[in-house]
Design a protein around this motif. Structure first.
Motif, short mmCIF file in Angstrom:
data_model
loop_
_atom_site.label_atom_id
_atom_site.label_comp_id
_atom_site.label_asym_id
_atom_site.label_seq_id
_atom_site.Cartn_x
_atom_site.Cartn_y
_atom_site.Cartn_z
N ALA A 218 0.82 -1.21 0.00
CA ALA A 218 0.00 0.00 0.00
C ALA A 218 0.86 1.27 0.00
O ALA A 218 0.52 2.25 -0.65
CB ALA A 218 -0.93 0.00 1.21
N PHE A 219 1.98 1.24 0.71
CA PHE A 219 2.88 2.38 0.69
C PHE A 219 3.53 2.57 -0.68
O PHE A 219 3.99 3.66 -1.00
CB PHE A 219 3.97 2.23 1.76
N GLU A 220 3.56 1.49 -1.48
CA GLU A 220 4.16 1.56 -2.81
C GLU A 220 3.13 1.75 -3.91
O GLU A 220 3.46 1.66 -5.10
CB GLU A 220 4.95 0.28 -3.08
N VAL A 221 1.87 1.99 -3.56
CA VAL A 221 0.80 2.07 -4.56
C VAL A 221 1.11 3.18 -5.56
O VAL A 221 1.54 4.27 -5.21
CB VAL A 221 -0.56 2.31 -3.87
N PHE A 222 0.90 2.87 -6.84
CA PHE A 222 1.19 3.87 -7.88
C PHE A 222 0.28 3.71 -9.10
O PHE A 222 -0.41 4.64 -9.49
CB PHE A 222 2.66 3.78 -8.30
N ALA A 223 0.28 2.52 -9.71
CA ALA A 223 -0.37 2.35 -11.01
C ALA A 223 -1.86 2.65 -10.96
O ALA A 223 -2.39 3.36 -11.83
CB ALA A 223 -0.13 0.93 -11.53
N VAL A 224 -2.55 2.13 -9.94
CA VAL A 224 -4.00 2.37 -9.83
C VAL A 224 -4.27 3.86 -9.62
O VAL A 224 -5.16 4.44 -10.25
CB VAL A 224 -4.60 1.54 -8.68
N VAL A 225 -3.49 4.49 -8.75
CA VAL A 225 -3.66 5.92 -8.48
C VAL A 225 -3.39 6.74 -9.73
O VAL A 225 -4.14 7.67 -10.06
CB VAL A 225 -2.73 6.36 -7.33
#
Length: 283
Positions: A218-225
């Motif tokens: 979750a701390f690395e979330v990027f593509a969806v955002v």
């Protein structure tokens, strides 16, 4: 014979150690070194520039807020689905397979799928317009609708990654001896009591693993955002991408990467401390 047997374990783990050294440890050391290297020399210039970034505080807030909401919801949903699966006598494997389909979809593909639902001309607006609930296309993913954008990202993350937690929880439940629940039922314990007093405590090792994995991701979330909000919803990984690819500043991007790693390690240590499992509790 004894001398030969002594080096066999080291020979067996040597390929894994070499793999980790080549593809994890070396890049990690290079990234840390790059984060401290700048035109002024070795120092904290990249971290100072990162802290002075206009989106830095916003990215910190959004990342922590998204993690604080998504991870508990995913754990709660996974627990509910896992308990539901234990009640199914026929077709359990098929239901589990359907629930874990999102595991086979990449982060970007999941984001694009939800973009098709939530964009101005997407399926949600078409359905609401067809029902007469809105007069025309409504923007859900803009800077003017931050709450709707955040909810959209949360829904996409719940759909995409809850299956990871579900698989871990289901594996943990299968390790719990049925005799415990049967004995409690004989003594009159209600389903909620059995779940709270037996299932949850014995699931602690599995929940620990699931929480660590999902929090780090979750701390690395990027593509969806990035697919749903672009730059309208800054997150730490997104800022690292921006500094590396748009600003061409690899030092600040590395500083963001080191910060994400430090936060992930701190969260892992916290989970290991809070959810510490005594040897006698392990199944």
């Amino acid at each position: 014979m004894t001398s030969r047997a002594s080096w066999i374990p080291y020979a067996l783990i040597a390929p894994a150690v070499l793999f980790l050294a080549a593809f994890f440890i070396v890049p990690l050391v290079q990234t840390i070194w790059l984060s401290f290297s700048s035109e002024e020399g070795v120092g904290l210039a990249n971290y100072a520039r990162m802290a002075g970034d206009l989106n830095f505080s916003l990215a910190i807030r959004n990342t922590f807020l998204l993690t604080a909401i998504v991870v508990p919801l995913q754990v709660a949903l996974a627990l509910a689905m896992a308990v539901m699966l234990t009640k199914i006598e026929r077709g359990r494997d098929l239901v589990l397979w359907v629930l874990t389909i999102p595991l086979g979809i990449s982060d970007l593909a999941a984001g694009l799928a939800w973009l098709a639902i939530l964009q101005n001309t997407g399926y949600l607006n078409s359905a609401l317009y067809g029902l007469g609930l809105i007069p025309g296309p409504t923007g859900w993913l803009t800077q003017e609708t931050p709450v709707a954008l955040f909810i959209g990202i949360v829904l996409a993350e719940l759909w995409r990654a809850t299956a990871i937690v579900l698989v871990i929880v289901v594996a943990g439940i299968q390790l719990i001896p049925k005799e415990f629940a049967e004995a409690a039922e004989i003594f009159g314990a209600r389903p909620w009591t059995r779940f709270r007093k037996i299932t949850l405590p014995l699931l602690k090792p599995s929940l620990q693993s699931a929480l660590i994995l999902r929090t780090v991701l979750a701390f690395e979330v990027f593509a969806v955002v990035y697919a749903l909000g672009g730059t309208n919803f800054p997150v730490l990984a997104g800022e690292a991408y921006t500094w590396q690819n748009l600003n061409q500043n690899y030092g600040v991007a590395a500083a963001y990467a080191v910060l994400i790693m430090a936060i992930s390690l701190a969260a892992t240590a916290l989970y290991l401390s809070i959810l510490r499992v005594r040897p006698e509790q392990q199944l």
